[in-house]
Design a protein around this motif. Sequence first.
Motif, PDB file in Angstrom:
ATOM      1  N   SER A 153       0.811  -1.220   0.000  1.00 16.43           N
ATOM      2  CA  SER A 153       0.000   0.000   0.000  1.00 16.43           C
ATOM      3  C   SER A 153       0.844   1.269   0.000  1.00 16.43           C
ATOM      4  CB  SER A 153      -0.937   0.015   1.214  1.00 16.43           C
ATOM      5  OG  SER A 153      -0.214  -0.119   2.417  1.00 16.43           O
ATOM      6  N   ARG A 154       2.031   1.211   0.577  1.00 18.98           N
ATOM      7  CA  ARG A 154       2.871   2.409   0.624  1.00 18.98           C
ATOM      8  C   ARG A 154       3.423   2.745  -0.752  1.00 18.98           C
ATOM      9  NH1 ARG A 154       6.074   0.898   6.264  1.00 18.98           N
ATOM     10  NH2 ARG A 154       4.705   2.042   7.692  1.00 18.98           N
ATOM     11  N   SER A 155       3.551   1.757  -1.618  1.00 18.68           N
ATOM     12  CA  SER A 155       3.895   2.023  -3.018  1.00 18.68           C
ATOM     13  C   SER A 155       2.654   2.381  -3.821  1.00 18.68           C
ATOM     14  CB  SER A 155       4.582   0.805  -3.642  1.00 18.68           C
ATOM     15  OG  SER A 155       5.797   0.507  -3.006  1.00 18.68           O
ATOM     16  N   ASP A 156       1.560   1.719  -3.502  1.00 14.29           N
ATOM     17  CA  ASP A 156       0.309   1.939  -4.226  1.00 14.29           C
ATOM     18  C   ASP A 156      -0.203   3.365  -4.045  1.00 14.29           C
ATOM     19  OD1 ASP A 156      -1.642   0.925  -5.902  1.00 14.29           O
ATOM     20  OD2 ASP A 156      -2.830   0.030  -4.306  1.00 14.29           O
ATOM     21  N   GLY A 157       0.213   4.031  -2.976  1.00 14.51           N
ATOM     22  CA  GLY A 157      -0.204   5.406  -2.734  1.00 14.51           C
ATOM     23  C   GLY A 157      -1.343   5.552  -1.757  1.00 14.51           C
ATOM     24  N   ALA A 158      -1.644   4.492  -0.969  1.00 12.65           N
ATOM     25  CA  ALA A 158      -2.721   4.583   0.016  1.00 12.65           C
ATOM     26  C   ALA A 158      -2.455   5.724   0.988  1.00 12.65           C
ATOM     27  CB  ALA A 158      -2.835   3.269   0.779  1.00 12.65           C
ATOM     28  N   GLY A 159      -3.450   6.593   1.172  1.00 16.54           N
ATOM     29  CA  GLY A 159      -3.313   7.758   2.038  1.00 16.54           C
ATOM     30  C   GLY A 159      -3.033   9.046   1.291  1.00 16.54           C
ATOM     31  N   SER A 160      -2.599   8.933   0.024  1.00 20.41           N
ATOM     32  CA  SER A 160      -2.360  10.147  -0.758  1.00 20.41           C
ATOM     33  C   SER A 160      -3.684  10.725  -1.250  1.00 20.41           C
ATOM     34  CB  SER A 160      -1.445   9.843  -1.951  1.00 20.41           C
ATOM     35  OG  SER A 160      -2.066   8.948  -2.862  1.00 20.41           O
ATOM     36  N   THR A 161      -3.685  11.981  -1.646  1.00 21.45           N
ATOM     37  CA  THR A 161      -4.898  12.641  -2.117  1.00 21.45           C
ATOM     38  C   THR A 161      -5.299  12.111  -3.485  1.00 21.45           C
ATOM     39  OG1 THR A 161      -4.283  14.642  -0.901  1.00 21.45           O
ATOM     40  CG2 THR A 161      -5.963  14.867  -2.621  1.00 21.45           C
ATOM     41  N   PRO A 162      -6.522  11.584  -3.642  1.00 27.92           N
ATOM     42  CA  PRO A 162      -6.945  11.080  -4.949  1.00 27.92           C
ATOM     43  C   PRO A 162      -6.866  12.153  -6.037  1.00 27.92           C
ATOM     44  CG  PRO A 162      -8.457  10.344  -3.241  1.00 27.92           C
ATOM     45  CD  PRO A 162      -7.535  11.346  -2.598  1.00 27.92           C
ATOM     46  N   ASP A 163      -6.618  11.700  -7.259  1.00 26.19           N
ATOM     47  CA  ASP A 163      -6.590  12.547  -8.448  1.00 26.19           C
ATOM     48  C   ASP A 163      -5.444  13.555  -8.458  1.00 26.19           C
ATOM     49  OD1 ASP A 163      -8.950  11.418  -9.682  1.00 26.19           O
ATOM     50  OD2 ASP A 163     -10.133  12.525  -8.205  1.00 26.19           O
ATOM     51  N   THR A 164      -4.416  13.320  -7.633  1.00 26.16           N
ATOM     52  CA  THR A 164      -3.266  14.228  -7.616  1.00 26.16           C
ATOM     53  C   THR A 164      -1.959  13.547  -8.000  1.00 26.16           C
ATOM     54  OG1 THR A 164      -2.816  13.831  -5.261  1.00 26.16           O
ATOM     55  CG2 THR A 164      -4.324  15.640  -5.810  1.00 26.16           C
ATOM     56  N   ASN A 165      -1.980  12.216  -8.187  1.00 29.43           N
ATOM     57  CA  ASN A 165      -0.775  11.468  -8.572  1.00 29.43           C
ATOM     58  C   ASN A 165       0.348  11.680  -7.564  1.00 29.43           C
ATOM     59  OD1 ASN A 165      -1.934  12.774 -11.499  1.00 29.43           O
ATOM     60  ND2 ASN A 165      -1.847  10.551 -11.301  1.00 29.43           N
ATOM     61  N   HIS A 166       0.045  11.435  -6.301  1.00 27.80           N
ATOM     62  CA  HIS A 166       1.009  11.680  -5.230  1.00 27.80           C
ATOM     63  C   HIS A 166       1.541  10.417  -4.583  1.00 27.80           C
ATOM     64  CE1 HIS A 166       0.001  16.190  -4.414  1.00 27.80           C
ATOM     65  NE2 HIS A 166       0.898  16.016  -5.366  1.00 27.80           N
ATOM     66  N   SER A 167       1.429   9.256  -5.244  1.00 26.14           N
ATOM     67  CA  SER A 167       2.197   8.110  -4.753  1.00 26.14           C
ATOM     68  C   SER A 167       3.671   8.393  -5.007  1.00 26.14           C
ATOM     69  CB  SER A 167       1.785   6.834  -5.478  1.00 26.14           C
ATOM     70  OG  SER A 167       2.229   6.849  -6.835  1.00 26.14           O
ATOM     71  N   TRP A 168       4.552   7.760  -4.218  1.00 23.42           N
ATOM     72  CA  TRP A 168       5.965   8.075  -4.440  1.00 23.42           C
ATOM     73  C   TRP A 168       6.476   7.603  -5.804  1.00 23.42           C
ATOM     74  CZ3 TRP A 168       9.683   4.527  -5.419  1.00 23.42           C
ATOM     75  CH2 TRP A 168       9.539   3.229  -4.929  1.00 23.42           C
ATOM     76  N   PRO A 169       5.992   6.473  -6.377  1.00 25.73           N
ATOM     77  CA  PRO A 169       6.455   6.156  -7.740  1.00 25.73           C
ATOM     78  C   PRO A 169       6.041   7.204  -8.767  1.00 25.73           C
ATOM     79  CG  PRO A 169       5.633   4.174  -6.660  1.00 25.73           C
ATOM     80  CD  PRO A 169       5.238   5.330  -5.790  1.00 25.73           C
ATOM     81  N   GLU A 170       4.827   7.783  -8.620  1.00 24.10           N
ATOM     82  CA  GLU A 170       4.414   8.829  -9.558  1.00 24.10           C
ATOM     83  C   GLU A 170       5.222  10.105  -9.354  1.00 24.10           C
ATOM     84  OE1 GLU A 170      -0.228   8.164 -10.450  1.00 24.10           O
ATOM     85  OE2 GLU A 170       0.275   8.276  -8.324  1.00 24.10           O
ATOM     86  N   LEU A 171       5.545  10.414  -8.117  1.00 27.33           N
ATOM     87  CA  LEU A 171       6.381  11.589  -7.846  1.00 27.33           C
ATOM     88  C   LEU A 171       7.808  11.368  -8.333  1.00 27.33           C
ATOM     89  CD1 LEU A 171       5.014  12.402  -4.280  1.00 27.33           C
ATOM     90  CD2 LEU A 171       4.595  13.706  -6.385  1.00 27.33           C
ATOM     91  N   LEU A 172       8.300  10.136  -8.251  1.00 29.46           N
ATOM     92  CA  LEU A 172       9.603   9.821  -8.849  1.00 29.46           C
ATOM     93  C   LEU A 172       9.555  10.047 -10.352  1.00 29.46           C
ATOM     94  CD1 LEU A 172      12.473   8.595  -8.908  1.00 29.46           C
ATOM     95  CD2 LEU A 172      11.376   6.329  -8.989  1.00 29.46           C
ATOM     96  N   ALA A 173       8.473   9.613 -11.007  1.00 28.14           N
ATOM     97  CA  ALA A 173       8.333   9.835 -12.453  1.00 28.14           C
ATOM     98  C   ALA A 173       8.360  11.324 -12.786  1.00 28.14           C
ATOM     99  CB  ALA A 173       7.041   9.192 -12.958  1.00 28.14           C
ATOM    100  N   GLU A 174       7.732  12.146 -11.938  1.00 28.14           N
ATOM    101  CA  GLU A 174       7.772  13.597 -12.161  1.00 28.14           C
ATOM    102  C   GLU A 174       9.200  14.115 -12.110  1.00 28.14           C
ATOM    103  OE1 GLU A 174       5.325  15.760  -9.470  1.00 28.14           O
ATOM    104  OE2 GLU A 174       3.450  14.908 -10.227  1.00 28.14           O
TER     105      GLU A 174
END
Length: 399
Positions: free
Chosen positions: A189-210
Amino acid sequence: MTGTNNAGSWVRSWGASPQAAHDGLSSLNDYPNLADVTLRQVVRISGGGRRVRIRFTNEFGTAPFTIGAARVGLAAPGGGVRPGSEHVLTFSGTSSVTVPAGAPILSDPVDLHLPALAKLSISLYLPLRVETCTCHDPALETGWRIPGDAVASPTLPENADVLPVRALISAVELLPDAPAKAIVVVGDSRSDGAGSTPDTNHSWPELLAERLAERGVATGYVSNQGISGNRMLNNGIGVAAAARFDRDVLATPGLGYVVLSVGGNDLAISFAPRDGDGPLAEFLKVFPGAPVTRDDVIAGYRQLSARAHDHGVRVYATTIAPYEGAEVYTPEGESARQAVNEWIRTSGAFDAVLDFDAVWRDPARPSRIREDFHIGDHLHGNDAGYRALADSINLSLFR
């Protein structure tokens, strides 16, 4: 070892690991049947390219299902599709296809120039009932269910309702304009982005991609194969990482790097309190299999690392972040976490270590997450916590 040169070859730019519809999170419980409906879903790719194909999935389906029509285009706000960007998807030249039970299917490629971090709208019409929906739960990006065939609608019809899972799609693959490699994160879940704000792409893998896109790094193709509640060694919520590793990781087009961020749930569940019959006891029933030891988890890491290295790719591991304060916490589990983290840091089994434990732990109480980095459950990150993980990663590891 750096994988293959992928000039002119497909690279995965977005992914969501397939799950059975009712394997623990149950977002589709009491949801209407998927029959004579259009599903419209938004995904944000990581790296860009000039051609695109979509991977649809029936891998946990108990019967075939039919795609009556499908389209892809650049997403517009509010569930719309940017005019002029839409493309009809075909399958071996036909506009409809039956997806066999237990199998995925790739669309034919379409020419669509996509910059890094573009948002795609994917619509598919399901004329007949889908007996069992292969999905990813949660979606963390709003999708919609629309009555009837609405794949060609440029705006979201008023009779649409929210789709609670990522349904029947598992990957977006691109032909890049230059040689590129994919980074696959396999985690929980910590990779999946559980707890992040929906529709903002704030999982850490997505932020790494940014971060990779901002630097113009050619390996800015990140496929997030995290499953909330997932374990390395035993099934439960999602198939165990060791069991799905070939499908979700090693079979990835353009694979260049693997990040192992799984194992924390194995320890937390194995050492969780077993007394009583309250909510925790009910929760633990979702996780079958005998408890595992720290040595079992270490052996699992060795297996995954060896299997990835055999494919000529670099393997990185994250340390397991703290979780004291969560219901599953015990001092015995904490001791096992510390021992596994020490092994991750010192064993030499990986090409590099991403020390997420060091990023998240409270300096005054290292068995807990910093108060400003979790959502209040002492287990899952908030947006700031996931940002801190992504910002801690040395981007030179992916050059």
